[in-house]
Design a protein around this motif. Structure first.
Motif, PDB file in Angstrom:
ATOM      1  N   ARG A  14     -62.285 -51.898 -89.542  1.00  0.00           N
ATOM      2  CA  ARG A  14     -61.981 -50.960 -90.467  1.00  0.00           C
ATOM      3  C   ARG A  14     -60.740 -51.097 -91.134  1.00  0.00           C
ATOM      4  O   ARG A  14     -60.282 -50.972 -92.243  1.00  0.00           O
ATOM      5  N   GLU A  15     -59.578 -51.656 -90.316  1.00  0.00           N
ATOM      6  CA  GLU A  15     -58.271 -51.715 -90.826  1.00  0.00           C
ATOM      7  C   GLU A  15     -58.446 -52.580 -91.859  1.00  0.00           C
ATOM      8  O   GLU A  15     -57.536 -52.658 -92.725  1.00  0.00           O
ATOM      9  N   TYR A  16     -59.159 -53.550 -91.630  1.00  0.00           N
ATOM     10  CA  TYR A  16     -58.955 -55.150 -92.659  1.00  0.00           C
ATOM     11  C   TYR A  16     -59.835 -54.232 -94.058  1.00  0.00           C
ATOM     12  O   TYR A  16     -59.371 -54.425 -95.155  1.00  0.00           O
ATOM     13  N   ILE A  17     -60.814 -53.708 -93.861  1.00  0.00           N
ATOM     14  CA  ILE A  17     -61.496 -53.089 -94.894  1.00  0.00           C
ATOM     15  C   ILE A  17     -60.647 -52.022 -95.877  1.00  0.00           C
ATOM     16  O   ILE A  17     -60.710 -52.100 -97.061  1.00  0.00           O
ATOM     17  N   ASP A  18     -60.107 -51.039 -95.144  1.00  0.00           N
ATOM     18  CA  ASP A  18     -58.933 -50.496 -95.502  1.00  0.00           C
ATOM     19  C   ASP A  18     -57.870 -51.067 -96.353  1.00  0.00           C
ATOM     20  O   ASP A  18     -57.405 -50.676 -97.501  1.00  0.00           O
ATOM     21  N   ALA A  19     -57.632 -52.200 -95.708  1.00  0.00           N
ATOM     22  CA  ALA A  19     -56.458 -52.868 -96.524  1.00  0.00           C
ATOM     23  C   ALA A  19     -56.933 -53.722 -98.057  1.00  0.00           C
ATOM     24  O   ALA A  19     -56.263 -53.767 -98.702  1.00  0.00           O
ATOM     25  N   LEU A  20     -58.209 -53.777 -97.952  1.00  0.00           N
ATOM     26  CA  LEU A  20     -58.865 -54.453 -99.325  1.00  0.00           C
ATOM     27  C   LEU A  20     -58.321 -53.475-100.541  1.00  0.00           C
ATOM     28  O   LEU A  20     -58.063 -53.912-101.437  1.00  0.00           O
ATOM     29  N   ALA A  21     -58.476 -52.276-100.165  1.00  0.00           N
ATOM     30  CA  ALA A  21     -58.209 -51.244-101.113  1.00  0.00           C
ATOM     31  C   ALA A  21     -56.619 -50.927-101.367  1.00  0.00           C
ATOM     32  O   ALA A  21     -56.117 -50.364-102.259  1.00  0.00           O
ATOM     33  N   SER A  22     -56.029 -50.690-100.035  1.00  0.00           N
ATOM     34  CA  SER A  22     -54.570 -50.469-100.175  1.00  0.00           C
ATOM     35  C   SER A  22     -53.728 -51.328-100.627  1.00  0.00           C
ATOM     36  O   SER A  22     -52.651 -51.055-100.852  1.00  0.00           O
ATOM     37  N   HIS A  23     -53.958 -52.823-100.121  1.00  0.00           N
ATOM     38  CA  HIS A  23     -53.292 -54.091-100.585  1.00  0.00           C
ATOM     39  C   HIS A  23     -51.899 -53.913 -99.376  1.00  0.00           C
ATOM     40  O   HIS A  23     -50.996 -54.510 -99.706  1.00  0.00           O
TER      41      HIS A  23
END
Length: 125
Positions: A14-23
């Motif tokens: 989930r941290e990876y998926i969140d980073a897709l959008a947050s950069h």
């Protein structure tokens, strides 16, 4: 941001998926030799390289929203499916269906295998 019902491996994903959008890859835990394969093509070959891409790659900046995230888990493998809404100037142009399989044996992401499909809406004639 971790969800209270996520397993430890799912929380890493989930941290990876969140980073897709947050950069912002600062919370993503990659193994040093992590790799990412998208639709059969290697798109990342090191943890630091994958993190740099999350932070800076122009194609991630087109992501407007990530939604409908679902996880399944078996052993060290987490499968995530979700939708990405992408566009320009805050206007959605396309939705991409994503299926990613993550190898997370020790709390870090070692391998990501991604399948992406464009979702088209049919317009009435």
């Amino acid at each position: 941001m971790s969800n209270l019902v996520d397993s430890p491996r799912q929380a890493v994903v989930r941290e990876y998926i969140d980073a897709l959008a947050s950069h912002d890859s600062s919370a993503v835990k990659f193994a040093p030799g992590a790799r990412r394969i998208e639709n059969g093509i290697t798109t990342g070959s090191s943890g630091p390289g994958l993190a740099k891409g999350l932070d800076n790659a122009f194609y991630y900046h087109a992501i407007l929203a990530i939604r409908d995230i679902e996880f399944t888990e078996s052993g060290d493998t987490v499968r995530a499916t979700f939708l990405i809404d992408a566009g320009l100037r805050r206007k959605r142009i396309v939705t991409v269906a994503v299926e990613e399989t993550f190898l997370v044996p020790d709390g870090t992401i070692h391998l990501i295998k991604a399948k992406l499909r464009l979702r088209f809406r049919r317009t009435p004639r």
